[in-house]
Design a protein around this motif. Structure first.
Motif, PDB file in Angstrom:
ATOM      1  N   PRO A 231       0.974  -1.094  -0.084  1.00 47.47           N
ATOM      2  CA  PRO A 231      -0.058   0.093   0.125  1.00 47.47           C
ATOM      3  C   PRO A 231       1.136   1.246  -0.066  1.00 47.47           C
ATOM      4  CG  PRO A 231       0.632  -0.984   1.501  1.00 47.47           C
ATOM      5  CD  PRO A 231       0.889  -1.631   1.561  1.00 47.47           C
ATOM      6  N   SER A 234      -0.521   5.912   3.128  1.00 40.63           N
ATOM      7  CA  SER A 234      -2.259   5.882   4.271  1.00 40.63           C
ATOM      8  C   SER A 234      -2.792   5.875   3.038  1.00 40.63           C
ATOM      9  CB  SER A 234      -1.975   7.830   4.050  1.00 40.63           C
ATOM     10  OG  SER A 234      -2.312   8.573   3.038  1.00 40.63           O
ATOM     11  N   ASP A 235      -3.258   4.720   3.018  1.00 44.96           N
ATOM     12  CA  ASP A 235      -4.323   3.889   2.059  1.00 44.96           C
ATOM     13  C   ASP A 235      -4.773   3.123   3.019  1.00 44.96           C
ATOM     14  OD1 ASP A 235      -2.854   4.784  -0.436  1.00 44.96           O
ATOM     15  OD2 ASP A 235      -2.902   2.627  -0.518  1.00 44.96           O
ATOM     16  N   PRO A 276      -0.723  -5.358   7.174  1.00 47.15           N
ATOM     17  CA  PRO A 276      -0.138  -3.474   6.987  1.00 47.15           C
ATOM     18  C   PRO A 276       0.785  -3.363   8.700  1.00 47.15           C
ATOM     19  CG  PRO A 276      -2.311  -3.890   6.408  1.00 47.15           C
ATOM     20  CD  PRO A 276      -1.888  -4.831   7.641  1.00 47.15           C
ATOM     21  N   ILE A 278       1.385  -0.758  10.899  1.00 47.38           N
ATOM     22  CA  ILE A 278       1.067   0.525  11.905  1.00 47.38           C
ATOM     23  C   ILE A 278       1.818   1.576  12.833  1.00 47.38           C
ATOM     24  CG2 ILE A 278      -1.364   2.458  12.575  1.00 47.38           C
ATOM     25  CD1 ILE A 278      -1.628  -1.303  11.413  1.00 47.38           C
ATOM     26  N   THR A 286      -1.528   7.633   9.000  1.00 42.26           N
ATOM     27  CA  THR A 286      -0.917   6.208   9.192  1.00 42.26           C
ATOM     28  C   THR A 286      -2.106   5.612  10.024  1.00 42.26           C
ATOM     29  OG1 THR A 286       1.212   7.308   9.940  1.00 42.26           O
ATOM     30  CG2 THR A 286       1.148   5.801  10.277  1.00 42.26           C
ATOM     31  N   LEU A 289      -3.772   2.755   7.477  1.00 44.64           N
ATOM     32  CA  LEU A 289      -3.921   1.443   7.847  1.00 44.64           C
ATOM     33  C   LEU A 289      -4.489   0.751   9.002  1.00 44.64           C
ATOM     34  CD1 LEU A 289       0.083   2.198   7.127  1.00 44.64           C
ATOM     35  CD2 LEU A 289      -1.801   1.375   5.376  1.00 44.64           C
ATOM     36  N   LEU A 292      -7.588  -0.160   6.017  1.00 47.44           N
ATOM     37  CA  LEU A 292      -7.351  -1.255   5.061  1.00 47.44           C
ATOM     38  C   LEU A 292      -7.099  -2.468   5.540  1.00 47.44           C
ATOM     39  CD1 LEU A 292      -5.668  -1.295   2.397  1.00 47.44           C
ATOM     40  CD2 LEU A 292      -3.185  -1.152   3.583  1.00 47.44           C
TER      41      LEU A 292
END
Length: 354
Positions: A231, A234-235, A276, A278, A286, A289, A292
């Motif tokens: 990713p 910041s996805d 992810p 983090i 942040t 995620l 996500l």
């Protein structure tokens, strides 16, 4: 050190059983949107001012309903979440408090004022396009599907805003030449997923065909998507999984499987299955995620349901979806307002797909 701890938590999550949307989890999560729907500050407005006067308006003056929960779209999907929980758990602990709040929200006068915002200001037709629009239609769909007197009353009150959003979207689709493949709000595929769900449930064949045609024009010929690069930092969406989640709605099962096999390479499937990391839950970007994990979970679950039993990714996607949920749900309660104002809605939607 915090990044290391969260990574350990992520790895540990793979051994956990996936949580479910039961009443206990529902009551823990309901506190978050209920606590911010009327909280005006801090607030991230996206208003483009026409004059010096309207440049000074408070969020609640611009948006009489959806001014809380930090931004307009988070307030909308916070309302969706409360409606969904009331519908799913009739004996919810906060039932009377939720009903009282929603009775204040869903009035015809309020929704007319919300709808008027989109025509009152010079560039407001692009406001919340299409992320907030998608969640508004999801809220409308939830009320429509809940066959209760309260829901019928609230759904009727919402119609000025629903019809305004629908009108804007129908006007925009023919002009949208290219999709947005971002991992944040502007993601086109995510918006089309919720729009298509709404159109089919409400029986709006014209809008449904618009969405289907646009989805095919954007994504039908996509092959070897570079998901191995996901990713971004910041996805909260996987750009590739959002496309696949849309196309499994658009294509017949056999056609979808053929399309999916060309869309993903093994290295990309591996990448989107990695948990992810983090580094800072208190950072407003942040913490995206965490979201996500929830969106990957619901996309993978839906995609897996369309795959035949012998497809190598069916079990893999189902198990990975469970891992994402098990890891992400506890993190909701370890951050700050950067996550509190929106993550519960994502968790509920992901849990509801399992």
């Amino acid at each position: 050190m915090l990044g290391f701890c969260l990574l350990v938590g992520a790895l540990h999550g793979y051994a956990q059983t996936a949580p479910r949307l039961n009443q206990e989890n529902a009551e823990k999560l309901a506190v978050l949107p209920l606590g911010c729907i009327n909280k005006e500050f801090p607030n991230k407005t996206s208003h483009v001012a026409n004059t010096e006067v309207d440049n000074k308006l408070l969020p609640s003056e611009l948006h009489p309903v959806f001014y809380g929960c930090f931004d307009w779209h988070s307030s909308v999907h916070g309302h969706w979440m409360l409606v969904h929980l009331l519908k799913t758990f009739p004996d919810l602990k906060y039932k009377e408090q939720l009903i009282d709040q929603l009775n204040k929200t869903f009035t015809l006068a309020n929704m007319k004022a919300e709808a008027e915002y989109f025509s009152k200001y010079e560039v407001a037709k692009t406001f919340e396009r299409t992320y907030g629009w998608a969640w508004l239609l999801k809220l409308d769909q939830e009320l429509y599907e809940w066959k209760s007197p309260l829901a019928k009353k609230w759904h009727a009150a919402l119609q000025p805003l629903t019809q305004q959003i629908l009108s804007l979207w129908k006007a925009y689709l023919p002009k949208q030449t290219y999709p947005n493949r971002t991992g944040v709000h502007g993601n086109t595929a995510f918006g089309l997923v919720f729009a298509l769900d709404w159109a089919r449930v409400l029986g709006n064949k014209t809008f449904e065909q618009q969405v289907v045609d646009k989805a095919k024009s954007f994504y039908l010929k996509n092959e070897q998507t570079p998901a191995y690069l996901e990713p971004d930092g910041s996805d909260f969406f996987s750009p590739s999984l959002e496309i696949a989640d849309l196309m499994r709605r658009v294509l017949a099962k056999e056609e979808f499987v053929t399309w999916l096999d060309k869309f993903y390479e093994e290295r990309s499937v591996q990448q989107i299955g990695d948990m992810p990391i983090i580094s800072d839950l208190s950072d407003y970007q942040t913490v995206h995620l965490v979201g996500l994990s929830f969106t990957r979970a619901w996309c993978m679950r839906g995609i897996a349901a369309q795959l035949p039993e012998n497809h190598p990714w069916k079990r893999r996607f189902n198990e990975t979806s469970d891992h994402f949920l098990a890891n992400a749900l506890p993190l909701i309660f370890k951050g700050n307002y950067g996550g509190d104002h929106w993550l519960a809605s994502f968790a509920v939607y992901a849990l509801a797909q399992h």
